[in-house]
Enzyme design. Structure first.
Site, short mmCIF file in Angstrom:
data_model
loop_
_atom_site.label_atom_id
_atom_site.label_comp_id
_atom_site.label_asym_id
_atom_site.label_seq_id
_atom_site.Cartn_x
_atom_site.Cartn_y
_atom_site.Cartn_z
N GLU A 264 0.89 -1.15 0.00
CA GLU A 264 0.00 0.00 0.00
C GLU A 264 0.93 1.20 0.00
O GLU A 264 1.70 1.40 0.94
CB GLU A 264 -0.90 -0.08 1.24
CG GLU A 264 -2.10 0.81 1.17
CD GLU A 264 -1.88 2.04 1.99
OE1 GLU A 264 -1.34 3.02 1.42
OE2 GLU A 264 -2.24 2.02 3.17
N CYS A 299 -2.57 7.84 4.60
CA CYS A 299 -2.58 7.44 3.18
C CYS A 299 -3.84 7.95 2.51
O CYS A 299 -3.90 8.04 1.29
CB CYS A 299 -2.50 5.94 3.01
SG CYS A 299 -2.48 5.00 4.51
#
Lengths: 524, 524
Positions: A264, A299
């Protein structure tokens, strides 16, 4: 419990002999005692061999044993008490309430996966009956999913608990029946040691082979790459920078046996402000709150806004100058992250056509980040890929489109993202309906009238998305289906009943919902 | 229908202008008319752009439209009648009965995926209710899986129908809502044209955008690599050699946006002959039949036997010399495959310690393969990785172990495989129980008292396995769950009901089994 500077190899705490590093308190930009010993190649080899040996006995434990083990990890983490929170605060600069909340999330994740394990649906039990009279005869076929094998987990800097030693990747891999080797993140070494020892305690209490869990300390470039290269490792979970993720993907693809990497990486999470929604006078505050939460170190931070030129957009910008202007600077996780933030903002500000429209409060404190909003015309944005780079921290860029067509062009232009948000009212229905299929192709999570920060640990969550937001859009790293990443199907043809796994037995002792001859059969 | 030497780009038949190739009749080693025109870069670009444009309208068709489309393809293939079988016989050297059976399988695969589409479970519909009173409030979250985007399919030489233009990869990708571009295999160009035109007809009759299907003709090294490199392509299905699969994996990994490659490559499918089963006097015939079926040109061909030294194994070998000795040579698919077979057998026969123990009947016919069984001591096999190489054709190697421990060592030593077979009786129960967990880690399908040839198209089938048998052990290329390869999850957070897809609507109009707040809810 004291922090001792140790790692964990197959249940044993030990001090690495390949040099030392110390954690850093970013609020003082100063080292914290004690020193941590770094792992040698032999340490890594031992952890890998133990994980390989633990795989068969661990994956063949009952669902109940595995579920209870996950719950025991949660209990042993809570047992660490305030010492864990205090050490994490020192190492990350994050406030107490945030870290206590993150601990709650970490523990709940472990408990969610315990439930997923007990449910047993993750095994995808599927049976096709033999048809001995058919020409040719059909054999008896049964399918279940099993773990891939030992998994290497690389924790994130920005979630010292929830995406780290006993975070989502570790919990989902253990739930899948895979031993885990964590490479501790250098940004929170003491926190990692404390949690690592809690996991090791749970392994022992649960009567599992010690190789089910190890946590090593070392550099990403040497120990981390060596871990991903090791033949015993069968999958990788990673949360971090794009450069770090790409390097692991390359290593994994070049192995004799390539393995899946779930990285990720980076995302700027576009937020589309449709005209009707600009009348919402709570939007400027909600945006500023999302942008600056956790010093913007998420994120899913809203790094890109897209709106259509006009008075309503201008009014939003003016109000946002006020809401961002009221935001205090806050300490970032590490001196390195702070330095990269300053450089990212400086580069953005220096681009021709980019204009600063809001600034948070400044500060002289070490590693503290000031918030910013910049603005650029859509034509400029569409012509310059650099403007799409992630700035990790509380800075966002507003892209001003001339019209609806240009707003849609920006949606079509952006790279793959974790989230895409749409602010819209019923008046924006037509434009939202045109935007939705574009976002379906670009992002993992589409959200309306909200911001992507705050990732719910749920069954319907997707924390993932098309490259480069992750390395593999087919999966999620948050939520119940994260377990699917570490599984593969095995088919059993005419296998005698005394050798069949319980999940595939005729009498279905676990009362699993199963697919039988193509139909879902559910005995619950 | 005449074969015209054409490809299909977005519904239109056309003749490529970049040179020509012809199909070859392997039984005569002679070219077949007509010549086929090869695709240019512009042809490929057009097919890719049409596929990209077709993706949104195609994936948003109703499940019923998509299911009916798959059934229409099946009907249009049957409409081709004997002309299809005749052309395929000429191009492949395979007998009529085999090709008629394969056509039946192809049509049944399309119908199975029509059923999978109508069932709708493949969407993994999952809902978590909003909890507005919770702190913090939980949003409304809904998840479904959608197609990855346009898929490139590379057909196999050995299944001109079932793993080719309208074979398993195409059927499962279309079922997932992905447009498909097939690169026709040069070993059966005319067969590909006929089937490609049948698919194009079904696209038109179903009122779908023409870009849903294209079939191009060109070399794997230029057109094939360019196809995998094209930004519009989001996944690849491939069945063929290890070298071919590895080359596509490399290209896909090096793209700006890496994409998944599902390559089914090579496998030698170990068959473990446990002592009790050697008493079965039908085994030598069953083995010879499996070994020589389709000239041994199956990915699941039994290329490796493992038994324990002794009189019973010797009796099996002696009987097998007779059953293989009675097998006539048969025509292989292409001169290239035949040449590679001869060379593979020669290399194996030349290895020190390898001994021929059975040979089928020889022949002077072009491209015809003679069957062989060789034998080698386990110690030798364990020391020489070359002995693990796949020989595509009717040759197998018997590895003779000294004892049970050495048999298990061979199981632990072999690379990842599609299948692993165990021949055992109740007397072999203990050894079989020790072998099973090893095979679970090594293969995709474990079968008892049978051979891997004959891959049932079913729900519980896994035609896949650890690398290097495939590029991705998490999936299957045969059976209902092959659709999962071409899907990714998307989460919808607080999306207004008028924008939600049907599968996630509150009233569940499709009566799908769904996961609601973690529980399986089923209205059927």
């Amino acid at each position: 419990m004291q922090v001792a500077g140790e790692m964990i190899i197959g249940g044993k705490a030990l001090t690495g002999k390949e040099g030392t590093i110390k954690a850093i308190d970013p609020s003082r930009n100063a080292e914290i005692e004690p020193a941590f010993g770094l792992a040698s190649a032999a340490d890594l080899e031992q952890a890998a061999q133990l994980a390989d040996a633990a795989f068969d006995p661990y994956r063949n434990t009952s669902l109940e044993v595995r579920a209870k083990f996950l719950e025991t990890i949660a209990d042993r983490i809570m047992d660490l008490g305030p010492a864990l929170i205090e050490r994490a605060m020192q190492e990350t600069g994050l406030p107490q309430a945030r870290l206590e909340g993150e601990r709650g999330r970490t523990v709940n994740q472990l408990k969610l996966f315990a439930k997923v394990v007990r449910d047993g649906r993750f095994q995808s039990a599927t049976l096709d009956s033999a048809l001995p009279e058919r020409t040719p005869p059909r054999p008896d076929l049964r399918l279940r999913k099993i773990g891939l094998g030992p998994v290497a987990v690389f924790g994130a800097s920005n979630f010292p608990l929830a995406f780290s030693v006993a975070g989502g990747d570790t919990a989902s891999a253990l739930a899948a029946g895979c031993p885990v080797i964590v490479k501790a993140h250098s940004a929170h070494l003491g926190t990692s040691e404390l949690v690592g020892k809690a996991v090791a305690k749970a392994v022992e209490e649960s009567g599992l082979p010690a190789g089910v869990f190890s946590m090593i300390i070392g550099s990403g470039q040497t120990v981390g790459q060596a871990l991903v290269s090791h033949p015993a490792i069968k999958a990788v979970g990673f949360t971090g920078s794009r450069a770090g993720g790409l390097a692991l993907m390359k290593t994994a693809a070049e192995r004799k046996e390539p393995i899946p990497v779930y990285a990720e990486m980076s995302s700027i999470n576009p937020v589309f402000l449709l005209p009707g929604a600009l009348a919402n006078d709570k939007l400027p505050q909600a945006f500023a709150d999302s942008l600056t939460m956790g010093a913007g170190q998420f994120c899913t931070n809203p790094g890109l806004l897209i709106g259509i030129k006009g008075d309503k957009l201008q009014a939003f910008v003016d109000a946002t100058a006020g809401t961002i202007g009221a935001k205090a600077a806050s300490t970032m996780l590490t001196p390195g992250i702070h330095k990269a933030y300053l450089s990212g903002v400086k580069n953005l500000a220096g681009v021709d056509g980019v204009q600063q429209v809001a600034a948070g409060q400044g500060t002289e404190a070490p590693c503290a980040a000031q918030a910013f909003l910049y603005q650029v015309p859509a034509k400029k944005f569409l012509a310059d890929d650099k403007l799409e780079g992630e700035i990790f921290g509380p800075t966002s860029l507003l892209v001003v489109a001339e019209d609806e067509a240009e707003l849609l062009a920006v949606a079509n232009h952006v790279e793959g993202q974790l989230t895409g948000a749409v602010h819209a009212t019923a008046d924006d229905r037509d434009l939202a309906a045109r935007l939705l299929p574009i976002l379906e192709r670009k992002v993992g999570r589409i959200l309306f009238n909200g911001f992507g920060t705050g990732v719910e640990v749920a069954h319907a969550m997707v924390h993932g998305g098309p490259f480069p937001s992750t390395s593999d859009s087919r999966t999620t790293s948050v939520g119940a289906s994260a377990i699917d990443r570490f599984l593969r199907p095995v088919s059993y043809q005419d296998v005698p009943s005394y050798l069949l796994p319980t999940s595939l037995a005729d009498d279905n002792p676990e009362k699993l919902p199963r697919i039988v001859n193509g139909d879902l059969v559910w005995n619950a």
